[in-house]
Every structure is written in structure tokens, then in C-alpha cells.
Design an enzyme around this catalytic site. Structure first.
Site, PDB file in Angstrom:
ATOM      1  N   ASP A 139       0.810  -1.220   0.000  1.00  0.00           N
ATOM      2  CA  ASP A 139       0.000   0.000   0.000  1.00  0.00           C
ATOM      3  C   ASP A 139       0.844   1.272   0.000  1.00  0.00           C
ATOM      4  O   ASP A 139       0.438   2.297   0.542  1.00  0.00           O
ATOM      5  CB  ASP A 139      -0.979   0.026   1.198  1.00  0.00           C
ATOM      6  CG  ASP A 139      -1.761  -1.261   1.311  1.00  0.00           C
ATOM      7  OD1 ASP A 139      -2.278  -1.713   0.270  1.00  0.00           O
ATOM      8  OD2 ASP A 139      -1.845  -1.829   2.416  1.00  0.00           O
ATOM      9  N   GLY A 184      -4.415  -4.107  -4.554  1.00  0.00           N
ATOM     10  CA  GLY A 184      -5.427  -3.162  -5.008  1.00  0.00           C
ATOM     11  C   GLY A 184      -4.823  -1.790  -5.015  1.00  0.00           C
ATOM     12  O   GLY A 184      -4.079  -1.443  -4.104  1.00  0.00           O
ATOM     13  N   HIS A 185      -5.042  -1.054  -6.067  1.00  0.00           N
ATOM     14  CA  HIS A 185      -4.616   0.339  -6.004  1.00  0.00           C
ATOM     15  C   HIS A 185      -5.594   1.245  -6.729  1.00  0.00           C
ATOM     16  O   HIS A 185      -6.333   0.824  -7.597  1.00  0.00           O
ATOM     17  CB  HIS A 185      -3.178   0.531  -6.472  1.00  0.00           C
ATOM     18  CG  HIS A 185      -2.887  -0.034  -7.804  1.00  0.00           C
ATOM     19  ND1 HIS A 185      -2.203  -1.206  -7.967  1.00  0.00           N
ATOM     20  CD2 HIS A 185      -3.187   0.414  -9.037  1.00  0.00           C
ATOM     21  CE1 HIS A 185      -2.098  -1.454  -9.248  1.00  0.00           C
ATOM     22  NE2 HIS A 185      -2.693  -0.494  -9.927  1.00  0.00           N
TER      23      HIS A 185
HETATM   24  P1  IMP Z   1      -2.730 -12.866   1.336  1.00  0.00           P
HETATM   25  O1  IMP Z   1      -1.781 -12.278   0.355  1.00  0.00           O
HETATM   26  O2  IMP Z   1      -4.159 -12.575   1.055  1.00  0.00           O
HETATM   27  O3  IMP Z   1      -2.470 -14.324   1.580  1.00  0.00           O
HETATM   28  O4  IMP Z   1      -2.445 -12.155   2.762  1.00  0.00           O
HETATM   29  C1  IMP Z   1      -1.220 -12.330   3.461  1.00  0.00           C
HETATM   30  C2  IMP Z   1      -0.795 -11.030   4.141  1.00  0.00           C
HETATM   31  O5  IMP Z   1      -0.431 -10.085   3.142  1.00  0.00           O
HETATM   32  C3  IMP Z   1      -1.889 -10.361   4.972  1.00  0.00           C
HETATM   33  O6  IMP Z   1      -1.284  -9.729   6.094  1.00  0.00           O
HETATM   34  C4  IMP Z   1      -2.458  -9.306   4.043  1.00  0.00           C
HETATM   35  O7  IMP Z   1      -3.044  -8.243   4.739  1.00  0.00           O
HETATM   36  C5  IMP Z   1      -1.190  -8.880   3.318  1.00  0.00           C
HETATM   37  N1  IMP Z   1      -1.455  -8.336   1.986  1.00  0.00           N
HETATM   38  C6  IMP Z   1      -1.745  -9.022   0.853  1.00  0.00           C
HETATM   39  N2  IMP Z   1      -1.899  -8.177  -0.177  1.00  0.00           N
HETATM   40  C7  IMP Z   1      -1.680  -6.946   0.289  1.00  0.00           C
HETATM   41  C8  IMP Z   1      -1.659  -5.658  -0.311  1.00  0.00           C
HETATM   42  O8  IMP Z   1      -1.852  -5.473  -1.521  1.00  0.00           O
HETATM   43  N3  IMP Z   1      -1.393  -4.630   0.528  1.00  0.00           N
HETATM   44  C9  IMP Z   1      -1.126  -4.791   1.827  1.00  0.00           C
HETATM   45  N4  IMP Z   1      -1.114  -5.963   2.441  1.00  0.00           N
HETATM   46  C10 IMP Z   1      -1.384  -7.039   1.674  1.00  0.00           C
END
Ligand code: IMP
Length: 431
Positions: free
Chosen positions: A13, A40-41
Site C-alpha cells: 500500500d 489493489g490500487h
Molecule cells: P494474502 O496475500 O491474502 O495471503 O495475505 C497475506 C498477508 O499479506 C496479509 O497480512 C495481508 O493483509 C497482506 N497483503 C496481501 N496483499 C496486500 C496488499 O496489496 N497490501 C497490503 N497488504 C497485503
């Protein structure tokens, strides 16, 4: 300068989308190389807001080839919805190319992600529940379904059957979910294949052709260094490698194709989900940063945890990615906070000092950050368009980041708009 990787240096982010959007203006191609719709952005273009999860934001430039590389995990339903949404708003999406080797997120991956988190209870990772981890797990176990499988009904059915079978036990809570019916799932995915077919391509070859012709190719990372599966704060990480080295694997190019690595870093730190965060602010300053910076997730809407900028972690990310440049985003959010703090070392629970990011999970979980204090500034900096227009305290703050990492700052973001950016003297004329 053909191959430029853009990655996040914190816990995601950081505003990578905005930096990619700016650089895409003078690039031929933008390539996503890992992650999925956990990312997501938001891009603000002429006052209009666009939210992206899978498609590189370069798609907003007519004629720019946008690639979803082999290293990405693709939920086809989400991708089609994103394509349809863009089409409805008049965006030409014909230049999107989807790697035939990319793996597909299946309904059982999403269910397994949800079930896995529930099972972990208090120890949950805080995933986005988009099925990312289970999809990468199937890829490694060689049980994955790839984009190219969508084009062959027989193979698709066979592969789904093989992948489903070992999961029956784990999926018992979802046993009656119609989405798990083999026939219905195969039919649904064949329909997705039909829709996506015009975009499916040998995307590595497209990258080679552009690079060999000396054109600029941007490799756009998702998530960030501290969420890296190997080098991040494991197990509180994502299931891919968001560091620069992974651009080669996830796009199918060689290390010598990469000429520059830009690290995007927020002027402070945020994190979503569980896991250690030594410079976290659990007070009114943290709340103020969250409100001012609109620190709520684009993908899940979750509140982001906020804290001071962490130089220990940033130096680690600098080396992991061998950054050639930094882009600092959201400097405007810090106006009016005085003094400012930057974490310069950690102190472990037993008193030991860590100048470098500790490799041991237990140390990281209990370490607290020690800070250097810098004077803040009162002025609104959102209208600044050159370094000279920034208050001296803001320039000193940026200098502390650059000096602390040994990396020049090429760009500074001072607001969400595409024009709210400062191209520094270090950046030359490109940005
Ligand atoms: P996953 O990628 O959904 O398996 O999540 C694993 C970890 O990565 C969690 O702590 C999520 O909040 C974090 N995470 C995954 N994608 C993003 C992102 O785009 N931005 C910030 N945190 C992310």
C-alpha cells in the site's frame, strides 16, 4: 533504459500504482509479475477514480501493452469483472495480455483460505481471503490449473478433479456449496476461458521482443518486501515473492534485462493484517495518520495499522532489492505533525541493539523501535511541484531517508492526484 522494476519497500500500500502510472507514460509495456487480486490500487485520473486489482494501471494509456505475467495468480471472475468495468467507462482493454502459464484461483482456493484462517483462530495471518496462499500451494504441489487449461475442456475437467480430490477433507465445512460441483465448476471456468481467450498469450516472448527493441518495460510489483514469502516477516507474509528478483521469474526475463529498481516507500509506515510492526503507533498520532492518509484497504476495506517511518526495515528492503531509486509517497500526510520520528534501530526485549533487520522471528516480535527526532512542518505541501517549494523541514526529512539508505529519491508524492508529484533533481528529466 528498458527494464525497470517498481516494488514496495514496506508492507504494501505504498502507492506503487501511482508511480507506475506516472512512469507508464513513457513506457511500452507494463507487466505484473506476482500476487493476485489481494493487491489493489486506486488511480485518480482527471478527477476520476479507478480501482485496480489485477490489471496494470498502464491500461489507461491507449496502446500500452499490459501484461499479467506467469507469476500472477488469476481469479478469472475478478479479471473479467475488472475488464467489463473498464470497458463500461470507455477504456480500451484490447492491449491486455494474460500469460497462458499463469495459475488460476479456483473456488476451493478461496474456501481454503477462509477455512485456514478460521482454523488458526488467534494465530490467523489476516489474509485477504482471496485464495492466494492455497493457489500458490497448489502451484508448488503441481496441482494447479493454468490459464491455458481453460482452452481444453477435457484437460480442465481432469485437472479440476485431481486438484479437488485431496481437498475433500479440508473442505468438509463447504461440502454442500454448489460452487464445488465438478461439472458446474468446469462449465463456469470454460465460460471464463471463452471470454479471456483473446487476451491469452506467450507473455514472456512479448517482454523479450519489447526489451530487445530497446523499449521501456515496467515490471510492477504487488505487496512489498516485508510481505515476501522468503524474506518478509514470515509467516505473516503473502505467498509470493514481491521483491525485485522475482520480476525475472514472474515475467520470464533474465536478470540482465533489469536496468533499474525503484522502491516505493510511504513517508510513514502502514501494515494490514497481523504480524510484527516495531514502529507502530497505537495513539492519536497513529489515528491522525490513518484519517489523513485514508489508510483503509482498497481490497478489503480494513483499517491499516499506522506508524513512523522505519529506516531499519527500509535499509533491509533497499539491500534485498538493490534499489537504484526511491519514490516517497504521501509526504503531505505528515504536515502538522511535530516532531516527526524515524526508527533508526531496534532494541530487543533483553536490551540488545539491532542496527540491522533481525532474522529471528521472536526478536522481531518483541523488539521496540528507537527513534531519531526531526522537526515537523506546518505548511500544506500538496501544491508543491518542486523541491524548492517544500519547507526546509520536509527537505531535511527526505534527506534523512536518502542518507539513511544511500539511495537517491527520484519522486515525491504530495497528494493523490497524478499531478501532485515532485520529480527531484536526482531523477533527471525522466519522471
Ligand atoms: P494474502 O496475500 O491474502 O495471503 O495475505 C497475506 C498477508 O499479506 C496479509 O497480512 C495481508 O493483509 C497482506 N497483503 C496481501 N496483499 C496486500 C496488499 O496489496 N497490501 C497490503 N497488504 C497485503
Amino acid at each position: 533504459m528498458p527494464g525497470i522494476v517498481i516494488i514496495g519497500t514496506q508492507w504494501g500500500d505504498e502507492g506503487k500504482g501511482k508511480v507506475v502510472d506516472l512512469l507508464a507514460e513513457s513506457a511500452e509495456m507494463v507487466v505484473r509479475f506476482q500476487g493476485g487480486n489481494n493487491a489493489g490500487h486506486t488511480i485518480v485520473r482527471d478527477g476520476e477514480e479507478f480501482k485496480f486489482h489485477l490489471i496494470p494501471s498502464g491500461i489507461l494509456y491507449p496502446g500500452r501493452t499490459c501484461v499479467i505475467g506467469n507469476g500472477v495468480v488469476v481469479d478469472p471472475k475478478v479479471l473479467i469483472a475488472e475488464l467489463d468495468g473498464l470497458r463500461r467507462r470507455g477504456v480500451d482493454v484490447s492491449a491486455l495480455r494474460l500469460s497462458a502459464n499463469a495459475h488460476l484461483i479456483m473456488p476451493y482456493h478461496v474456501m481454503l483460505d477462509t477455512a485456514g484462517e478460521a482454523k488458526l483462530g488467534k494465530l490467523e495471518i489476516g489474509t485477504t481471503k482471496r485464495g492466494i496462499g492455497p493457489c500458490y500451494a497448489d502451484k508448488s504441489a503441481r496441482l494447479g490449473i493454468r490459464v491455458q487449461d481453460l482452452l481444453d475442456p477435457k484437460i480442465l475437467r481432469k485437472k479440476i478433479m485431481a486438484a479437488l480430490e485431496p481437498k475433500q477433507q479440508l473442505l468438509r465445512p463447504f461440502a454442500r456449496d454448489p460452487k464445488l460441483d465438478l461439472h458446474a465448476m468446469t462449465e463456469e471456468y470454460l465460460r471464463y476461458g471463452h471470454r479471456l481467450e483473446p487476451h491469452i498469450a506467450d507473455t514472456s516472448r512479448l517482454c523479450w521482443e519489447a526489451l530487445d527493441a530497446g523499449r521501456t518495460v515496467l515490471f510492477e510489483g504487488a505487496q512489498a518486501a516485508l510481505l515476501d514469502l522468503d524474506h518478509g516477516t514470515y509467516p505473516f507474509v503473502t505467498s509470493s515473492n514481491p521483491i525485485a528478483g522475482a520480476a525475472c521469474v514472474g515475467a520470464g526475463v533474465g536478470p540482465t534485462d533489469i536496468d533499474e529498481v525503484w522502491g516505493v516507500c510511504k513517508a510513514y509506515t502502514t501494515r494490514v493484517g497481523a504480524g510484527p510492526f516495531p514502529s507502530e503507533l497505537d495513539d492519536e498520532v497513529g489515528a491522525m495518520i490513518r484519517d489523513r492518509g485514508h489508510e483503509f484497504g482498497t481490497t478489503t476495506g480494513r483499517e491499516r495499522r499506522c506508524g513512523w517511518l522505519d529506516l531499519v526495515a527500509l535499509r533491509y528492503a533497499t539491500r534485498l532489492n538493490r534499489l537504484s531509486a526511491l519514490a516517497i509517497t504521501k509526504l503531505d500526510v505528515l504536515s502538522g505533525i511535530d516532531p516527526l520520528r524515524i526508527a533508526v534501530r531496534y532494541r530487543g526485549s533483553e536490551g540488545a541493539v539491532f542496527d540491522d533487520f533481525p532474522y529471528h522471528q521472536s526478536i522481531l516480535h518483541t523488539a521496540s523501535a528507537e527513534y531519531e527526532e526531526l522537526p515537523g512542518w506546518e505548511e500544506d505541501v500538496s501544491e508543491a511541484r518542486s523541491e524548492d517549494e517544500l519547507p526546509p523541514e520536509a527537505r531535511d526529512y527526505l534527506a534523512a531517508i536518502s542518507d539513511g539508505t544511500g539511495v537517491p529519491i527520484n519522486l515525491v508524492g504530495v497528494g493523490p492526484g497524478r499531478e501532485q508529484v515532485i520529480a527531484t533533481a536526482a531523477a533527471g528529466v525522466r519522471a
